[in-house]
Write a protein that holds these residues in place. Structure first.
Motif, PDB file in Angstrom:
ATOM      1  N   LEU A   1     -33.429 -30.399 -42.849  1.00 53.30           N
ATOM      2  CA  LEU A   1     -33.348 -30.657 -41.417  1.00 53.30           C
ATOM      3  C   LEU A   1     -34.692 -30.274 -40.810  1.00 53.30           C
ATOM      4  CD1 LEU A   1     -29.867 -29.232 -40.388  1.00 53.30           C
ATOM      5  CD2 LEU A   1     -30.558 -31.606 -40.421  1.00 53.30           C
ATOM      6  N   PRO A   2     -35.071 -30.929 -39.699  1.00 56.77           N
ATOM      7  CA  PRO A   2     -36.346 -30.564 -39.081  1.00 56.77           C
ATOM      8  C   PRO A   2     -36.260 -29.187 -38.432  1.00 56.77           C
ATOM      9  CG  PRO A   2     -35.176 -32.169 -37.752  1.00 56.77           C
ATOM     10  CD  PRO A   2     -34.401 -32.022 -39.007  1.00 56.77           C
ATOM     11  N   GLY A   3     -37.372 -28.504 -38.363  1.00 53.86           N
ATOM     12  CA  GLY A   3     -37.382 -27.169 -37.760  1.00 53.86           C
ATOM     13  C   GLY A   3     -38.170 -27.151 -36.467  1.00 53.86           C
ATOM     14  N   ASP A   4     -38.328 -28.329 -35.842  1.00 55.86           N
ATOM     15  CA  ASP A   4     -39.134 -28.356 -34.622  1.00 55.86           C
ATOM     16  C   ASP A   4     -38.326 -27.881 -33.418  1.00 55.86           C
ATOM     17  OD1 ASP A   4     -37.739 -30.725 -33.447  1.00 55.86           O
ATOM     18  OD2 ASP A   4     -38.579 -31.686 -35.218  1.00 55.86           O
ATOM     19  N   GLN A   5     -39.048 -27.628 -32.335  1.00 61.52           N
ATOM     20  CA  GLN A   5     -38.436 -27.047 -31.149  1.00 61.52           C
ATOM     21  C   GLN A   5     -37.321 -27.928 -30.594  1.00 61.52           C
ATOM     22  OE1 GLN A   5     -39.839 -24.178 -31.119  1.00 61.52           O
ATOM     23  NE2 GLN A   5     -38.193 -23.527 -29.809  1.00 61.52           N
ATOM     24  N   TYR A   6     -37.554 -29.240 -30.659  1.00 53.04           N
ATOM     25  CA  TYR A   6     -36.568 -30.187 -30.129  1.00 53.04           C
ATOM     26  C   TYR A   6     -35.238 -30.046 -30.851  1.00 53.04           C
ATOM     27  CZ  TYR A   6     -34.347 -34.665 -29.178  1.00 53.04           C
ATOM     28  OH  TYR A   6     -33.463 -35.634 -28.838  1.00 53.04           O
ATOM     29  N   PHE A   7     -35.302 -29.971 -32.178  1.00 48.88           N
ATOM     30  CA  PHE A   7     -34.057 -29.862 -32.948  1.00 48.88           C
ATOM     31  C   PHE A   7     -33.429 -28.484 -32.780  1.00 48.88           C
ATOM     32  CE2 PHE A   7     -31.478 -29.265 -36.742  1.00 48.88           C
ATOM     33  CZ  PHE A   7     -30.736 -30.431 -36.719  1.00 48.88           C
ATOM     34  N   LEU A   8     -34.268 -27.452 -32.741  1.00 42.52           N
ATOM     35  CA  LEU A   8     -33.749 -26.087 -32.625  1.00 42.52           C
ATOM     36  C   LEU A   8     -32.972 -25.899 -31.327  1.00 42.52           C
ATOM     37  CD1 LEU A   8     -36.718 -23.943 -33.960  1.00 42.52           C
ATOM     38  CD2 LEU A   8     -34.572 -24.420 -35.101  1.00 42.52           C
ATOM     39  N   ASN A   9     -33.324 -26.685 -30.297  1.00 38.79           N
ATOM     40  CA  ASN A   9     -32.665 -26.519 -29.004  1.00 38.79           C
ATOM     41  C   ASN A   9     -31.430 -27.396 -28.841  1.00 38.79           C
ATOM     42  OD1 ASN A   9     -34.295 -24.538 -27.968  1.00 38.79           O
ATOM     43  ND2 ASN A   9     -35.854 -26.021 -27.348  1.00 38.79           N
ATOM     44  N   LYS A  10     -31.068 -28.125 -29.887  1.00 34.73           N
ATOM     45  CA  LYS A  10     -29.889 -28.984 -29.786  1.00 34.73           C
ATOM     46  C   LYS A  10     -28.619 -28.150 -29.884  1.00 34.73           C
ATOM     47  CE  LYS A  10     -31.292 -33.518 -31.399  1.00 34.73           C
ATOM     48  NZ  LYS A  10     -31.003 -34.547 -32.402  1.00 34.73           N
ATOM     49  N   TYR A  11     -27.569 -28.627 -29.210  1.00 37.49           N
ATOM     50  CA  TYR A  11     -26.265 -27.975 -29.300  1.00 37.49           C
ATOM     51  C   TYR A  11     -25.382 -28.765 -30.264  1.00 37.49           C
ATOM     52  CZ  TYR A  11     -27.391 -24.682 -25.690  1.00 37.49           C
ATOM     53  OH  TYR A  11     -27.956 -23.652 -25.019  1.00 37.49           O
TER      54      TYR A  11
ATOM     55  N   MET B   1     -18.125 -28.649 -36.643  1.00 36.72           N
ATOM     56  CA  MET B   1     -18.118 -28.640 -35.177  1.00 36.72           C
ATOM     57  C   MET B   1     -17.346 -27.437 -34.641  1.00 36.72           C
ATOM     58  SD  MET B   1     -19.873 -31.106 -34.109  1.00 36.72           S
ATOM     59  CE  MET B   1     -20.478 -32.724 -34.492  1.00 36.72           C
ATOM     60  N   GLU B   2     -16.349 -27.005 -35.402  1.00 41.97           N
ATOM     61  CA  GLU B   2     -15.578 -25.848 -34.951  1.00 41.97           C
ATOM     62  C   GLU B   2     -16.186 -24.544 -35.426  1.00 41.97           C
ATOM     63  OE1 GLU B   2     -11.488 -26.238 -36.022  1.00 41.97           O
ATOM     64  OE2 GLU B   2     -11.371 -28.199 -35.073  1.00 41.97           O
ATOM     65  N   SER B   3     -16.845 -24.592 -36.557  1.00 37.57           N
ATOM     66  CA  SER B   3     -17.340 -23.327 -37.096  1.00 37.57           C
ATOM     67  C   SER B   3     -18.645 -22.893 -36.441  1.00 37.57           C
ATOM     68  CB  SER B   3     -17.500 -23.410 -38.610  1.00 37.57           C
ATOM     69  OG  SER B   3     -18.587 -24.220 -38.954  1.00 37.57           O
ATOM     70  N   ILE B   4     -19.247 -23.777 -35.676  1.00 38.14           N
ATOM     71  CA  ILE B   4     -20.429 -23.375 -34.905  1.00 38.14           C
ATOM     72  C   ILE B   4     -20.014 -23.308 -33.443  1.00 38.14           C
ATOM     73  CG2 ILE B   4     -22.783 -23.958 -34.283  1.00 38.14           C
ATOM     74  CD1 ILE B   4     -22.870 -25.657 -36.848  1.00 38.14           C
ATOM     75  N   SER B   5     -20.276 -22.195 -32.808  1.00 37.72           N
ATOM     76  CA  SER B   5     -19.884 -22.039 -31.418  1.00 37.72           C
ATOM     77  C   SER B   5     -20.588 -23.082 -30.561  1.00 37.72           C
ATOM     78  CB  SER B   5     -20.250 -20.636 -30.943  1.00 37.72           C
ATOM     79  OG  SER B   5     -20.105 -20.561 -29.545  1.00 37.72           O
ATOM     80  N   HIS B   6     -19.827 -23.761 -29.698  1.00 35.67           N
ATOM     81  CA  HIS B   6     -20.440 -24.829 -28.901  1.00 35.67           C
ATOM     82  C   HIS B   6     -21.381 -24.277 -27.854  1.00 35.67           C
ATOM     83  CE1 HIS B   6     -18.032 -24.208 -25.220  1.00 35.67           C
ATOM     84  NE2 HIS B   6     -17.122 -23.768 -26.056  1.00 35.67           N
ATOM     85  N   ARG B   7     -21.419 -22.955 -27.773  1.00 36.26           N
ATOM     86  CA  ARG B   7     -22.280 -22.330 -26.784  1.00 36.26           C
ATOM     87  C   ARG B   7     -23.638 -21.962 -27.376  1.00 36.26           C
ATOM     88  NH1 ARG B   7     -18.565 -19.612 -25.748  1.00 36.26           N
ATOM     89  NH2 ARG B   7     -17.402 -20.848 -24.265  1.00 36.26           N
ATOM     90  N   MET B   8     -23.804 -22.202 -28.686  1.00 35.61           N
ATOM     91  CA  MET B   8     -25.065 -21.807 -29.326  1.00 35.61           C
ATOM     92  C   MET B   8     -25.845 -23.043 -29.748  1.00 35.61           C
ATOM     93  SD  MET B   8     -24.028 -18.727 -31.819  1.00 35.61           S
ATOM     94  CE  MET B   8     -23.670 -17.109 -31.183  1.00 35.61           C
ATOM     95  N   ASN B   9     -27.155 -22.992 -29.557  1.00 34.20           N
ATOM     96  CA  ASN B   9     -27.958 -24.094 -30.081  1.00 34.20           C
ATOM     97  C   ASN B   9     -28.283 -23.825 -31.551  1.00 34.20           C
ATOM     98  OD1 ASN B   9     -30.115 -22.338 -30.123  1.00 34.20           O
ATOM     99  ND2 ASN B   9     -30.953 -23.051 -28.183  1.00 34.20           N
ATOM    100  N   VAL B  10     -28.959 -24.773 -32.180  1.00 33.72           N
ATOM    101  CA  VAL B  10     -29.187 -24.674 -33.621  1.00 33.72           C
ATOM    102  C   VAL B  10     -29.877 -23.361 -33.976  1.00 33.72           C
ATOM    103  CG1 VAL B  10     -30.465 -25.691 -35.537  1.00 33.72           C
ATOM    104  CG2 VAL B  10     -29.199 -27.160 -33.973  1.00 33.72           C
ATOM    105  N   LEU B  11     -30.911 -23.035 -33.210  1.00 31.97           N
ATOM    106  CA  LEU B  11     -31.661 -21.812 -33.507  1.00 31.97           C
ATOM    107  C   LEU B  11     -30.751 -20.593 -33.430  1.00 31.97           C
ATOM    108  CD1 LEU B  11     -34.404 -20.391 -33.968  1.00 31.97           C
ATOM    109  CD2 LEU B  11     -34.589 -20.205 -31.505  1.00 31.97           C
ATOM    110  N   GLN B  12     -29.981 -20.504 -32.347  1.00 30.96           N
ATOM    111  CA  GLN B  12     -29.114 -19.323 -32.177  1.00 30.96           C
ATOM    112  C   GLN B  12     -28.048 -19.280 -33.257  1.00 30.96           C
ATOM    113  OE1 GLN B  12     -27.972 -20.388 -28.251  1.00 30.96           O
ATOM    114  NE2 GLN B  12     -29.337 -18.900 -27.281  1.00 30.96           N
ATOM    115  N   ALA B  13     -27.498 -20.447 -33.590  1.00 38.45           N
ATOM    116  CA  ALA B  13     -26.428 -20.488 -34.584  1.00 38.45           C
ATOM    117  C   ALA B  13     -26.933 -20.042 -35.947  1.00 38.45           C
ATOM    118  CB  ALA B  13     -25.847 -21.895 -34.667  1.00 38.45           C
ATOM    119  N   VAL B  14     -28.058 -20.594 -36.374  1.00 36.48           N
ATOM    120  CA  VAL B  14     -28.565 -20.252 -37.704  1.00 36.48           C
ATOM    121  C   VAL B  14     -29.086 -18.825 -37.731  1.00 36.48           C
ATOM    122  CG1 VAL B  14     -30.193 -20.908 -39.520  1.00 36.48           C
ATOM    123  CG2 VAL B  14     -29.092 -22.661 -38.169  1.00 36.48           C
TER     124      VAL B  14
END
Lengths: 277, 555
Positions: B429-439, B388-401
């Motif tokens: 993990l799923p690679g669909d749009q819904y998951f990619l947009n999660k924070y 939770m700390e190592s991923i910026s809370h401002r990035m969604n899954v897609l941006q983070a990865v």
């Protein structure tokens, strides 16, 4: 922790009042030529008029419309205030950020300079400097910024130091990111709320200082300003007319500062969850 | 002395053995290990002259080339000078004759003595092989599997041959019988040349002086048994060892990806090898002898990926890391254990360049690393303690990865997004749009750590430094994350440096362990051995502390 700052401020009643007032003020300032039928420097011919449907707040000693002056004064206040806020925050980020990133000797030098500047009483020096430079609007912004930045720099430095150690920044560093990238994508966004708070604080102080300087008559005499209006009104305190002249300017200034203060409170509450009830 | 030179065997044009070179002195026992289809049995059969393919090269025995002998000549040697115990006890004995008759027959073929003395000798052989007077006269269907195997061994030894070839002598036997048969073989081997063909590395370890590893018809590793099993040089040998647990094995079973394929160009193992380079698919690696051991690998065996030499890190007066030496090999897990404050995390952060080292150096794939640049970070990645700390809370899954890709290979967004989806798929993990947009705050702890792992993997690193990757997660999720990391290791040959204070966890995951105390490594070794017989008192303390009192109450 993910905080929706905007939502927090909207939920806070003080914050809502502050933001609302600011928006109204800004709209009035921008729409001044529409809202008022006179130009601020225009001589209407009638002096010391009380408020009427023609002159909403009356006229002054040379027959200028006070309502128009008030609106154009808001322009000056907001312009100088926001300009100084932006510029001083920029200086703060530069100095505070550099101190945090450099660390060690550079940090110590910068922070001692900040301490020294904070110790200087701003009003006296501002008066002297303003009297010496006879500043126009842009010069005034620079002058005010010079007094405003040290406080912000301290805040930014301490925040940047803690942000720098955050895990997601360490993670980004292990992807091989450069410092400019880190500052752009991680540090500045993380500093965002603090930056906004500093902006609001500096805005408030700049508005107040601008009014003060023009009240003392050391600012550009051709610029219409609430401070200058109050100073001129006070010269006529022996007549009955002064209150239509002095009170609107004073109220407008107080309202602006109060609005900024409220916004600042709301922001601080959003940033610092410990202040929440 | 048996000398096999350049032996190549083809079955209808298809090579099964390729360029085998082996030398066996009198009295020496050799195990040939490898998976089914590697050509082990063919090698045994070709020594016996029983192979039905066409052979090239030489098999020199007693000054004669067995391959050039006429059938009649080799028939005379077979059974007398060299004998083979065939695989499978069921079909090898004639069902209409007793065990004694069959052993007597084997003697009679090469002897002109009278029937009585032959039977006596046969009985003696059966007795020494572990049958008694009654069972010796039983028909095969009356004998147990173990006894049949004993009878077969007695038969092979009928004329006390010089060369004894044992093809999977213990394959279908239970553990107790297996141990007895192996003990018997050890006793009977004497000063013969014994070749044991087996896929069971424990039998090989018990029985033989030397081991030869056969893969795809080629010898890929050879050396003294103890050394080969303790520190295998070839990745395939290590894979075999990892697939065969014994009671001291602590790490979970790990297989070898893929399956053996015929007709591969270059190194026959390269399609399954996790450390292959381009050359591996082009050229056949020459066997190289180093220190009495032979390995055929273009990379000279398992590569040391990350070498840490005399690394020190000082905070003011505190020496957080003192002259630490560690080597991390391709495809292995090295667990760094120790209490909090022992300098484990500092070590990891210093290796990653998050802290500046105060002494020492690093080598990555043999190259000295003076500064951490793109080359380093594309090969070495880190997973942090708290996702939770190592991923910026401002990035969604897609941006983070995608962030590592954006930094290292900016530009082609579509290709990068594709890589992101691939990495997410790898961590299940799923690679669909819904998951990619999660924070991050929408994700559970396990999901977030998976995202963090996907982010570390998206650059396809070879080394993964995992700093307490599961300490922020609950137990069931910990198990899943650890299994995921091990399966990635199996698939991609990741070298993992696992930093943990949990010895029980480290035990299940690691090949090797290093114990850290006050900034120094106090003990290092194979995980099973280090925990089984800890030498340093601090290691003993850690092991004792880990033996949970609650557990002893339950069991």
């Amino acid at each position: 922790m993910h905080i929706n700052y905007w939502g927090e401020i909207k939920r806070d009643s003080l914050g809502r009042a502050g933001m609302g007032t600011l928006v109204v003020l800004a709209l009035l300032a921008i729409g001044a030529p529409i809202v008022s039928q006179y130009q601020p420097a225009e001589y209407t011919g009638a002096i010391f008029q009380p408020p009427s449907s023609q002159y909403w707040l009356g006229t002054n000693d040379v027959g200028q419309d006070i309502w128009a002056q008030l609106l154009y004064g808001a322009r000056t206040s907001l312009l100088i205030g926001s300009g100084a806020a932006l510029l001083s925050t920029f200086f703060s980020v530069l100095a505070g950020g550099m101190a945090a990133v450099l660390g060690g000797f550079g940090d110590r030098v910068l922070m001692r300079a900040v301490d020294a500047l904070i110790a200087v009483p701003p009003v006296i020096v501002a008066i002297l400097a303003a009297a010496y430079f006879r500043p126009g609007a842009s010069m005034l912004i620079i002058l005010l910024s010079a007094f405003l930045w040290p406080g912000g720099a301290r805040l930014i430095r301490s925040q940047a130091l803690s942000v720098k150690e955050r895990m997601h920044i360490a993670a980004a560093r292990t992807f091989g990111s450069s410092w400019p990238y880190l500052i752009r994508r991680h540090i500045i966004p993380d500093l965002g709320p603090v930056l906004t708070a500093i902006l609001v604080l500096n805005f408030r102080r700049a508005v107040f200082m601008e009014a003060g300087l023009s009240f003392l008559g050391v600012a550009d005499p051709t610029v219409i300003s609430w401070g200058k209006m109050m100073q001129q009104a006070l010269k006529f305190s022996y007549l009955e007319v002064w209150k239509w002249w002095l009170l609107p300017a004073g109220a407008a200034l107080s309202m602006t500062i109060a609005a900024l203060t409220f916004t600042g409170f709301a922001l601080e509450k959003a940033i610092n969850p410990r202040l929440k009830k | 002395m048996l000398d096999i030179r350049g032996l190549t065997v083809r079955y209808s044009g298809l090579p099964v053995l390729k360029d085998i070179n082996l030398t066996l002195e009198k009295g020496e026992s050799l195990s040939i290990i490898g998976e089914s289809g590697a050509g082990k049995t063919t090698l045994g059969l070709s020594v016996m002259g029983l192979v039905e393919g066409c052979c090239e090269g030489e098999i020199l025995f007693q000054g004669k080339n067995l391959l050039s002998l006429k059938e009649e000549e080799i028939r005379r040697l077979r059974g007398r000078e060299m004998a083979m115990v065939f695989q499978g006890v069921e079909g090898a004995l004639h069902p209409l004759y007793t065990a004694l008759d069959q052993v007597a027959e084997a003697i009679a073929v090469h002897s002109r003595k009278d029937a009585g003395s032959i039977r006596k000798k046969a009985l003696g052989l059966l007795l020494s092989a572990g049958l008694d007077e009654t069972t010796a006269c039983f028909y095969p269907h009356q004998l147990s599997g173990g006894l049949k195997q004993r009878a077969l061994i007695a038969m092979a030894l009928a004329n006390s041959p010089e060369i004894l070839i044992l093809d999977e002598p213990t394959a279908s036997l239970d553990a107790g019988t297996k141990a007895e048969i192996l003990a018997l073989l050890n006793k009977l081997a004497g000063d013969r040349i014994t070749i044991m063909i087996t896929h069971d590395i424990h039998s090989a370890a018990y029985f033989s002086d030397r081991v030869a590893v056969l893969y795809g018809g080629r010898l890929i590793e050879q050396g003294p048994t103890g050394e080969v099993f303790k520190s295998p040089l070839h990745p395939y040998t290590r894979g075999l060892i990892r697939s065969c647990p014994d009671l001291s094995t602590t790490k979970d079973l790990q297989g070898i990806p893929g399956r053996m394929m015929p007709g591969v160009t270059g190194c026959s193992f390269h399609p399954r090898c996790t450390q292959r380079i381009h050359l591996c698919s082009l050229d056949i690696p020459e066997p190289v002898v180093t220190g009495g051991r032979l390995v055929a690998c273009h990379r000279g065996g398992i590569v040391p990926l990350l070498e840490i030499k005399k690394l020190s890190k000082i905070f003011g007066k505190v020496k957080a890391v003192r002259e630490v030496d560690l080597t991390l090999y391709q495809g292995e897990t090295l667990a760094l254990v120790g209490e909090s404050g022992s300098g484990k995390t500092t070590l990891a952060r210093t290796v990653m360049g998050l802290l500046k080292e105060d002494g020492g150096e690093f080598c990555l794939e043999g190259a000295n690393i003076s500064k951490r640049d793109a080359f380093f970070y594309q090969r070495v990645q880190m997973i942090f303690q708290n996702p939770m700390e190592s991923i910026s809370h401002r990035m969604n899954v897609l941006q983070a990865v995608r962030e590592p890709l954006d930094i290292n290979r900016p530009g082609d967004e579509e290709a990068n997004n594709h890589l992101v989806r691939k990495a997410l798929d790898e961590v299940e993990l799923p690679g669909d749009q819904y998951f990619l947009n999660k924070y991050p705050h929408h994700l559970s702890g396990g999901e977030a750590q998976r995202v963090a792992i996907a982010r570390a993997l998206v650059l396809e690193p070879r080394v993964l430094i995992a700093d307490e990757p599961t300490s922020a997660l609950d137990a069931s999720i910990q198990a899943k994350i650890i299994k995921l990391m091990l399966s990635l290791q199996e698939k991609r040959g990741l070298a993992i440096l696992l930093i943990t204070h949990d010895i029980a966890l480290a035990r299940k995951v690691s090949d090797r362990m290093a114990v850290m105390l006050k900034g120094s490594i106090v003990e290092e070794g194979p995980a099973g051995k280090l925990l089984g017989s800890p030498r340093h008192q601090y290691t003993r303390l850690l092991v004792n502390q880990s033996e949970s009192p609650a557990k002893s109450m339950i069991l």
